[in-house]
Structures are given as structure tokens and as C-alpha cells.
Write a protein that holds these residues in place. Structure first.
Motif: not given
Length: 254
Positions: A41-70
Motif C-alpha cells: 500500500l505504501e508503494r502504490d501511489p493510486l491508493v488513497r484510503i485503506v479500510l481494515i475489515t474482518a470476516e465473521g460475525e463473532r469478532a473483528f479480532c479476538a487478539g493474538a493466537d495463544i498457540s503462537g506465543w504460549g
């Protein structure tokens, strides 16, 4: 398989978290994909605005996956998981283009820290915010106890981090952290389309100024502003030409 998707449609880009079976919890791979998306995105001069979205109805993001750091050692946890994640979220926060986070559902821990990196947040009425790290024996590591304090009162951050209580969408709106909309994505798209009528360079410089003023990567913002000023001068062009031609430059202060 990618769990973060980047879609570019003309001047509007969309980063989507796509790990709904785990409530879009962030993994090492997702962090790497997020960093790649930011670089694109930083290198694309045509992009002027960025949306940050998520799939699913239960959470935008529940945090960091504990299996990755536990299972990490204390050294690896601090050196790699915390520092790397912080660096990547800093990259998102520092994008030169305006960003809008669309919280269709809950944002907890790293998910809230991710949302805090955006310039604007739109929340569904039933979405909530939380910092539940203490319940699994850790503390926020990607800006929950630092960047978030520039966006929410100290008492509210302490309420989440120390007492484990959630912040409702209604309260988040009252505190100026987010707007509430029945259809957050449609609202974000409408805001983005209106914003794209303005000058992209003015947006970029305004974001640099605001970030420098509040301490969001202040040194980089100040140097970016200065670089932009001198980069447009005749002296800069003369300096580059003189170097290429192996002669002394004739600077005239213009």
C-alpha cells in the motif's frame, strides 16, 4: 493459505482479516501478511484510503493466537512476538494514507491494538472493546498500554487492563474513540468516498503533522516532513545533478 487479504479497487484498498474460525486471532503468519500488505500500500501511489475489515460475525479480532506465543521462552516472547508485533502494528499506524477500521464485532487484546492503529474506527452497536491479557498472565504488548492512552482516558484503559471490563460501542463513541453505525462497512465506504475528494498530499502531510504532534513515531514524521520540503526544491535537483556530473553544486537557496 493467506489469512489476511489485500484487495485494491482503484483508489480504495481493503485489508481483511480472514480467520473467523479462531475469531480472527492474529498469528505469526498473519502479522507477516499484514506487514506485506502495508509495504504494498505504501508503494502504490493510486491508493488513497485503506479500510481494515474482518470476516465473521463473532469478532473483528479476538487478539493474538495463544498457540503462537504460549510456548515461547521469555526471551523469544519479548524479542520476537512482542517486538515484531509492535513493529508491524507501528507500520500500519504510520501508513501515509488515511485508514478506517471497521469493527463489525468485538475487538479484544491485539485486535483492539490493531484497531487503535487506524485513523478512524466504525463500530457495530453490539461490538465491544477489551484488554483481557491479564487473564492469561500477560500484559498488552502492541500498544494497549501506550498508543491506546492517546485515544482513551487513563481510567478507561485501566478499567480494561486491570479489571477486565469491556467498553461498549456506545461508550466508545461518547469517548470519541469510534463512531457507531448499524452497517459499519457501508458507513466506512461512504466516509472513504467523501474523503477521496480531497487532496491526497494534503491528507498525507496532515497525518504526518498530527502524528508528530502526539508522539506517534515523532522522529520519522518530522524527518518525512522535512524531506518533503527539501525534496521539492531546486537546490535538491541541483545537488543530485552535480553529484551525477561530478562537479561542485551551485546552490541558490530555491
Amino acid at each position: 493459505m493467506s489469512a489476511i487479504h489485500l484487495a485494491i479497487d482503484g483508489a480504495m484498498a481493503r485489508i481483511t482479516l480472514d480467520n473467523p474460525s479462531k475469531l480472527n486471532a492474529l498469528t505469526v503468519q498473519m502479522l507477516g501478511q499484514l506487514e506485506d500488505a502495508c509495504a504494498t500500500l505504501e508503494r502504490d501511489p493510486l491508493v488513497r484510503i485503506v479500510l481494515i475489515t474482518a470476516e465473521g460475525e463473532r469478532a473483528f479480532c479476538a487478539g493474538a493466537d495463544i498457540s503462537g506465543w504460549g510456548g515461547l521462552s521469555p526471551t523469544d516472547f519479548a524479542r520476537h512476538w512482542v517486538r515484531e508485533g509492535h513493529r508491524i502494528l507501528d507500520r500500519l499506524a504510520g501508513l501515509s494514507k488515511p485508514t478506517i477500521a471497521v469493527l463489525q464485532a468485538h475487538a479484544f487484546g491485539g485486535g483492539l491494538e490493531l484497531a487503535a492503529c487506524a485513523d478512524l474506527r466504525i463500530m457495530a452497536p453490539g461490538a465491544t472493546l477489551a484488554l483481557p491479557e491479564a487473564q492469561v498472565g500477560i500484559v498488552p504488548g502492541w500498544g494497549g498500554n501506550t498508543r491506546l492512552l492517546r485515544l482513551l482516558p487513563e481510567a478507561v484503559v485501566k478499567d480494561m487492563a486491570l479489571f477486565g471490563r469491556r467498553v461498549s460501542a456506545e461508550k466508545a463513541q461518547a469517548l470519541g474513540f469510534a463512531e457507531v453505525a448499524d452497517n459499519p462497512l457501508a458507513t466506512a465506504v461512504a466516509i472513504a468516498k467523501e474523503a477521496m475528494k480531497a487532496s491526497p498530499r494534503a491528507h498525507e502531510v496532515a497525518k504526518y503533522q498530527i502524528h508528530a504532534a502526539v508522539g506517534e513515531d515523532r522522529n520519522a514524521m518530522i524527518e518525512a516532513l522535512g524531506g518533503g520540503m527539501v525534496g521539492a526544491t531546486e537546490d535538491k535537483a541541483e545537488g543530485v545533478s552535480a553529484f551525477a556530473e561530478k562537479r561542485s553544486p551551485d546552490f541558490r537557496g530555491t
